[in-house]
Design a protein around this motif. Structure first.
Motif, PDB file in Angstrom:
ATOM      1  N   GLY A  46      48.284  19.073  -3.284  1.00  0.00           N
ATOM      2  CA  GLY A  46      49.276  18.389  -2.457  1.00  0.00           C
ATOM      3  C   GLY A  46      48.970  18.554  -0.989  1.00  0.00           C
ATOM      4  N   PRO A  47      49.750  17.901  -0.120  1.00  0.00           N
ATOM      5  CA  PRO A  47      49.492  17.944   1.325  1.00  0.00           C
ATOM      6  C   PRO A  47      49.574  19.356   1.893  1.00  0.00           C
ATOM      7  CG  PRO A  47      51.066  16.215   0.783  1.00  0.00           C
ATOM      8  CD  PRO A  47      50.910  17.051  -0.447  1.00  0.00           C
ATOM      9  N   LEU A  48      48.675  19.658   2.800  1.00  0.00           N
ATOM     10  CA  LEU A  48      48.668  20.934   3.510  1.00  0.00           C
ATOM     11  C   LEU A  48      49.127  20.767   4.961  1.00  0.00           C
ATOM     12  CD1 LEU A  48      45.260  22.324   2.171  1.00  0.00           C
ATOM     13  CD2 LEU A  48      47.555  22.940   1.393  1.00  0.00           C
ATOM     14  N   PHE A  49      49.048  19.531   5.470  1.00  0.00           N
ATOM     15  CA  PHE A  49      49.464  19.244   6.844  1.00  0.00           C
ATOM     16  C   PHE A  49      50.400  18.033   6.854  1.00  0.00           C
ATOM     17  CE2 PHE A  49      45.417  21.438   7.496  1.00  0.00           C
ATOM     18  CZ  PHE A  49      45.738  22.314   8.526  1.00  0.00           C
ATOM     19  N   ASP A  50      51.397  18.108   7.701  1.00  0.00           N
ATOM     20  CA  ASP A  50      52.180  16.923   8.036  1.00  0.00           C
ATOM     21  C   ASP A  50      51.470  16.199   9.169  1.00  0.00           C
ATOM     22  OD1 ASP A  50      54.303  17.309   6.225  1.00  0.00           O
ATOM     23  OD2 ASP A  50      55.250  18.765   7.573  1.00  0.00           O
ATOM     24  N   ARG A  51      51.187  14.916   8.980  1.00  0.00           N
ATOM     25  CA  ARG A  51      50.546  14.117  10.034  1.00  0.00           C
ATOM     26  C   ARG A  51      51.637  13.622  10.979  1.00  0.00           C
ATOM     27  NH1 ARG A  51      47.589  15.835   5.599  1.00  0.00           N
ATOM     28  NH2 ARG A  51      45.418  15.054   5.697  1.00  0.00           N
ATOM     29  N   LEU A  52      51.595  14.058  12.228  1.00  0.00           N
ATOM     30  CA  LEU A  52      52.605  13.733  13.218  1.00  0.00           C
ATOM     31  C   LEU A  52      52.043  12.727  14.214  1.00  0.00           C
ATOM     32  CD1 LEU A  52      53.803  17.404  13.863  1.00  0.00           C
ATOM     33  CD2 LEU A  52      54.768  15.732  12.269  1.00  0.00           C
ATOM     34  N   PRO A  53      52.911  12.099  15.011  1.00  0.00           N
ATOM     35  CA  PRO A  53      52.406  11.185  16.044  1.00  0.00           C
ATOM     36  C   PRO A  53      51.408  11.876  16.979  1.00  0.00           C
ATOM     37  CG  PRO A  53      54.756  10.880  15.768  1.00  0.00           C
ATOM     38  CD  PRO A  53      54.392  12.080  14.948  1.00  0.00           C
ATOM     39  N   ARG A  54      51.661  13.145  17.267  1.00  0.00           N
ATOM     40  CA  ARG A  54      50.729  13.909  18.093  1.00  0.00           C
ATOM     41  C   ARG A  54      50.294  15.149  17.314  1.00  0.00           C
ATOM     42  NH1 ARG A  54      52.871  13.974  24.354  1.00  0.00           N
ATOM     43  NH2 ARG A  54      52.673  11.701  24.731  1.00  0.00           N
ATOM     44  N   GLY A  55      49.190  15.050  16.648  1.00  0.00           N
ATOM     45  CA  GLY A  55      48.630  16.185  15.936  1.00  0.00           C
ATOM     46  C   GLY A  55      49.170  16.372  14.532  1.00  0.00           C
ATOM     47  N   VAL A  56      49.000  17.596  14.033  1.00  0.00           N
ATOM     48  CA  VAL A  56      49.405  17.931  12.667  1.00  0.00           C
ATOM     49  C   VAL A  56      50.063  19.302  12.666  1.00  0.00           C
ATOM     50  CG1 VAL A  56      47.562  16.580  11.571  1.00  0.00           C
ATOM     51  CG2 VAL A  56      47.156  18.985  12.165  1.00  0.00           C
ATOM     52  N   ARG A  57      50.832  19.604  11.601  1.00  0.00           N
ATOM     53  CA  ARG A  57      51.395  20.933  11.415  1.00  0.00           C
ATOM     54  C   ARG A  57      51.358  21.260   9.925  1.00  0.00           C
ATOM     55  NH1 ARG A  57      57.731  19.445  12.670  1.00  0.00           N
ATOM     56  NH2 ARG A  57      58.149  18.367  10.684  1.00  0.00           N
ATOM     57  N   LEU A  58      51.328  22.534   9.644  1.00  0.00           N
ATOM     58  CA  LEU A  58      51.234  22.992   8.252  1.00  0.00           C
ATOM     59  C   LEU A  58      52.504  22.677   7.483  1.00  0.00           C
ATOM     60  CD1 LEU A  58      49.612  26.483   8.895  1.00  0.00           C
ATOM     61  CD2 LEU A  58      48.526  24.598   7.645  1.00  0.00           C
ATOM     62  N   THR A  59      52.323  22.252   6.235  1.00  0.00           N
ATOM     63  CA  THR A  59      53.435  22.117   5.297  1.00  0.00           C
ATOM     64  C   THR A  59      53.730  23.497   4.706  1.00  0.00           C
ATOM     65  OG1 THR A  59      51.979  21.738   3.416  1.00  0.00           O
ATOM     66  CG2 THR A  59      52.637  19.791   4.706  1.00  0.00           C
ATOM     67  N   PRO A  60      54.808  23.673   3.962  1.00  0.00           N
ATOM     68  CA  PRO A  60      55.042  24.965   3.288  1.00  0.00           C
ATOM     69  C   PRO A  60      53.850  25.397   2.433  1.00  0.00           C
ATOM     70  CG  PRO A  60      57.030  23.652   3.223  1.00  0.00           C
ATOM     71  CD  PRO A  60      55.954  22.765   3.808  1.00  0.00           C
ATOM     72  N   ALA A  61      53.242  24.456   1.692  1.00  0.00           N
ATOM     73  CA  ALA A  61      52.043  24.794   0.906  1.00  0.00           C
ATOM     74  C   ALA A  61      50.897  25.170   1.836  1.00  0.00           C
ATOM     75  CB  ALA A  61      51.649  23.614   0.025  1.00  0.00           C
ATOM     76  N   GLY A  62      50.783  24.458   2.957  1.00  0.00           N
ATOM     77  CA  GLY A  62      49.739  24.769   3.924  1.00  0.00           C
ATOM     78  C   GLY A  62      49.910  26.149   4.516  1.00  0.00           C
ATOM     79  N   ARG A  63      51.182  26.529   4.812  1.00  0.00           N
ATOM     80  CA  ARG A  63      51.416  27.865   5.361  1.00  0.00           C
ATOM     81  C   ARG A  63      51.046  28.947   4.348  1.00  0.00           C
ATOM     82  NH1 ARG A  63      56.008  25.215   7.499  1.00  0.00           N
ATOM     83  NH2 ARG A  63      57.375  26.057   5.859  1.00  0.00           N
ATOM     84  N   ALA A  64      51.342  28.684   3.076  1.00  0.00           N
ATOM     85  CA  ALA A  64      50.988  29.668   2.035  1.00  0.00           C
ATOM     86  C   ALA A  64      49.477  29.835   1.934  1.00  0.00           C
ATOM     87  CB  ALA A  64      51.573  29.229   0.694  1.00  0.00           C
ATOM     88  N   LEU A  65      48.763  28.694   1.895  1.00  0.00           N
ATOM     89  CA  LEU A  65      47.309  28.782   1.798  1.00  0.00           C
ATOM     90  C   LEU A  65      46.719  29.363   3.075  1.00  0.00           C
ATOM     91  CD1 LEU A  65      44.770  28.290   0.186  1.00  0.00           C
ATOM     92  CD2 LEU A  65      44.714  25.929   1.042  1.00  0.00           C
ATOM     93  N   HIS A  66      47.310  29.024   4.227  1.00  0.00           N
ATOM     94  CA  HIS A  66      46.822  29.556   5.507  1.00  0.00           C
ATOM     95  C   HIS A  66      46.925  31.081   5.538  1.00  0.00           C
ATOM     96  CE1 HIS A  66      47.200  30.724   9.784  1.00  0.00           C
ATOM     97  NE2 HIS A  66      46.297  29.758   9.976  1.00  0.00           N
ATOM     98  N   ARG A  67      48.011  31.617   4.995  1.00  0.00           N
ATOM     99  CA  ARG A  67      48.178  33.068   4.964  1.00  0.00           C
ATOM    100  C   ARG A  67      47.067  33.724   4.140  1.00  0.00           C
ATOM    101  NH1 ARG A  67      52.630  33.012   2.779  1.00  0.00           N
ATOM    102  NH2 ARG A  67      52.149  33.698   0.649  1.00  0.00           N
ATOM    103  N   HIS A  68      46.800  33.166   2.983  1.00  0.00           N
ATOM    104  CA  HIS A  68      45.734  33.721   2.134  1.00  0.00           C
ATOM    105  C   HIS A  68      44.364  33.500   2.769  1.00  0.00           C
ATOM    106  CE1 HIS A  68      48.271  34.838  -1.221  1.00  0.00           C
ATOM    107  NE2 HIS A  68      48.842  33.642  -1.204  1.00  0.00           N
ATOM    108  N   ALA A  69      44.171  32.351   3.416  1.00  0.00           N
ATOM    109  CA  ALA A  69      42.876  32.052   4.035  1.00  0.00           C
ATOM    110  C   ALA A  69      42.550  33.043   5.134  1.00  0.00           C
ATOM    111  CB  ALA A  69      42.881  30.621   4.585  1.00  0.00           C
ATOM    112  N   THR A  70      43.538  33.366   5.982  1.00  0.00           N
ATOM    113  CA  THR A  70      43.274  34.321   7.058  1.00  0.00           C
ATOM    114  C   THR A  70      42.955  35.706   6.499  1.00  0.00           C
ATOM    115  OG1 THR A  70      45.677  34.688   7.249  1.00  0.00           O
ATOM    116  CG2 THR A  70      44.670  33.108   8.772  1.00  0.00           C
TER     117      THR A  70
END
Length: 304
Positions: A46-70
């Protein structure tokens, strides 16, 4: 499941907040970043980033994977640093094994010098018979072992190389006042009527049995005491005599008398064993052991 490069890209995009800025930072094209993130999202389900008009931000799933990735990437960086100092011989853990009498003075003396020259290396020392030590070298559980060719030569072990350290001559230790205490050197047959101290049990060949067989007699009495301190106590009490390898000579109390034997064959060969691809710290310890073996004072007291 997830490639390290993909996780690094995820962390970079999250930090930059933009596919474009992450592409510039990593020297990628913006389209390449978009494709890699899309592939990662497909893997993640599923999506890891929300696509915004200016840039992107992590979705809840993205934040979870980001924590493990770091966490994963941090551990990989620390692993790379640890491997670098290990291969440079300046740090890490060095597993060293030796048979019992080598641990009296030969190995500890070399390890003391290694501590001075490579203070970042942590040594894990262990003790065991040669067969066990060689097997542990083959299994990768040891980085270096001090072994001997007694009783039937060194085991033939693939992936292990050996270097001779020294001869380990057999002496005999007597109580003060013994009739042969002042002889200095004599034939083992002079002690054929004595009780003998030894530590081995069962059917395994012993140095005592081999030495007495060479001299043409069988000990009339064997007292089995496991530790050297116990053996020396029995000898001091006049209850028996004991064979002592030269490596153990330094542990003989000054109250006892250490004498040489005339048979030059009463000795074993001590080796240092290494895996085929040794660590730099293991190679330095090997050299320190060779130097220590070449200069050691194996005999003290009346033996001459």
């Amino acid at each position: 499941m997830f490639e390290n490069d993909a996780l690094r890209l995820l962390v970079a995009v999250a930090k930059c907040g933009s596919f474009t800025q992450a592409a510039v930072r990593l020297n990628y094209t913006q389209s390449a970043v978009s494709r890699r993130i899309a592939a990662l999202e497909q893997q993640a389900g599923g999506p890891l980033f929300d696509r915004l008009p200016r840039g992107v931000r992590l979705t809840p799933a993205g934040r979870a994977l980001h924590r493990h990735a770091t966490e994963v990437l941090d551990r990989l960086v620390r692993a790379e640093r640890e491997l670098a100092v290990l291969h440079a011989g300046q740090g890490g853990l060095l597993h060293v094994g030796a048979f019992a009498t080598a641990n009296i003075s030969l190995v500890p003396g070399a390890l003391r010098l290694l501590r001075d020259t490579r203070p970042g290396v942590e040594v894990a020392a262990s003790e065991g018979p040669t067969e066990t030590l060689m097997r542990r070298l083959t299994d990768g559980a040891l980085d270096l072992a001090v072994v001997s060719d007694y009783p039937s030569g060194l085991p033939q072990t693939d992936g292990v190389t050996t270097t001779v350290l020294c001869d380990d001559e057999l002496f005999v230790v007597l109580p003060q006042g013994h009739r042969l205490a002042e002889a200095g050197t004599f034939d083992l047959r002079e002690l054929r009527d004595e009780a003998w101290l030894q530590s081995a049990y069962g059917d395994r060949p012993t140095m005592l049995a081999d030495a007495c067989a060479r001299a043409g007699f069988t000990p009339r009495k064997v007292i089995r005491i496991a530790e050297w301190t116990g053996k020396f106590g029995y000898v001091a009490a006049g209850l028996g005599v004991a064979l002592v390898p030269s490596l153990a000579a330094r542990a003989v109390p000054d109250t006892l008398v250490l004498c040489r034997l005339t048979d030059p064959a009463l000795r074993r060969i001590v080796h240092v064993a290494l895996p085929t691809t040794p660590l730099p710290a293991a190679l330095e310890l090997r050299d320190l052991l060779r130097a220590a073996a070449g200069t050691r004072d194996t005999v003290h007291g009346p033996a001459r």
